[in-house]
Design an enzyme around this catalytic site. Sequence first.
Site, mmCIF file in Angstrom:
data_model
loop_
_atom_site.group_PDB
_atom_site.id
_atom_site.type_symbol
_atom_site.label_atom_id
_atom_site.label_comp_id
_atom_site.label_asym_id
_atom_site.label_seq_id
_atom_site.Cartn_x
_atom_site.Cartn_y
_atom_site.Cartn_z
ATOM 1 N N GLU A 18 -16.250 7.542 -47.057
ATOM 2 C CA GLU A 18 -16.417 8.123 -45.740
ATOM 3 C C GLU A 18 -16.718 9.447 -46.035
ATOM 4 O OE1 GLU A 18 -13.499 9.544 -41.990
ATOM 5 O OE2 GLU A 18 -12.953 7.431 -43.106
ATOM 6 N N ARG A 22 -17.152 17.577 -41.287
ATOM 7 C CA ARG A 22 -16.180 18.840 -40.962
ATOM 8 C C ARG A 22 -17.072 19.852 -41.617
ATOM 9 N NH1 ARG A 22 -10.415 17.237 -43.207
ATOM 10 N NH2 ARG A 22 -10.252 15.190 -41.977
ATOM 11 N N THR A 45 -14.704 11.552 -38.939
ATOM 12 C CA THR A 45 -14.369 12.739 -38.082
ATOM 13 C C THR A 45 -15.533 13.074 -37.286
ATOM 14 O OG1 THR A 45 -13.256 13.824 -40.144
ATOM 15 C CG2 THR A 45 -13.348 15.397 -38.072
ATOM 16 N N LYS A 105 -8.188 3.205 -36.192
ATOM 17 C CA LYS A 105 -7.599 4.179 -37.225
ATOM 18 C C LYS A 105 -6.404 4.727 -36.497
ATOM 19 C CE LYS A 105 -8.915 8.940 -39.189
ATOM 20 N NZ LYS A 105 -9.790 9.696 -39.500
#
Length: 191
Positions: A18, A22, A45, A105
């Site tokens: 993943e 960010r 994210t 998640k």
Amino acid sequence: MAGPLADALAVGGARCAEVTFRTPDAERVLKAMAAHGGLVVGAGTVLTSEQVERAVAAGARFVVSPGFDEDIVEKCRELEVPVVPGIATATELMRALKAGITTVKLFPAESLGGLRTLRALAAPFPGMRFVPTGGIDASRLAAYLADPAVLAVGGSWMATSAHLERGDYKDIRRLTVEAVEAVEAVERSMT
């Protein structure tokens, strides 16, 4: 950096990675890692439906979000890419279930109480699968994976920013091998 990172993870035995959205380089890294071919690469994210579009265009095969957002789920469905939205409460879990989501998640897992919280949330939702992330390291990996409600565990201990800054792909490969071996040991113990 993306090529050597993908190499280190793949040679270490990882099948999936993943790339978090960010940093300004996230799309470039995602694209390079997706082109590597040795890993299934997704975007993490992800905070907006526009980021979903950018991630999928860069090669993301799945999307992970830190929270539950209906627009992100809908955009992923529209683009036919699996989505794993984040939850931290039973209310968010119920919203995910209502939206037809069966894998979420749990974030930030350790800060929320770790396995105790995961088990408390899983009890009234027996069909839900969890991907706990946040504060999990190699020492907690096996305990999480042994829980039947856990589908996978996410963690950054195998490829920290310090590893990447130093270009320490040898240690990333070593830590990935150790994590894969831990997963395989749990799998053997459950058969």
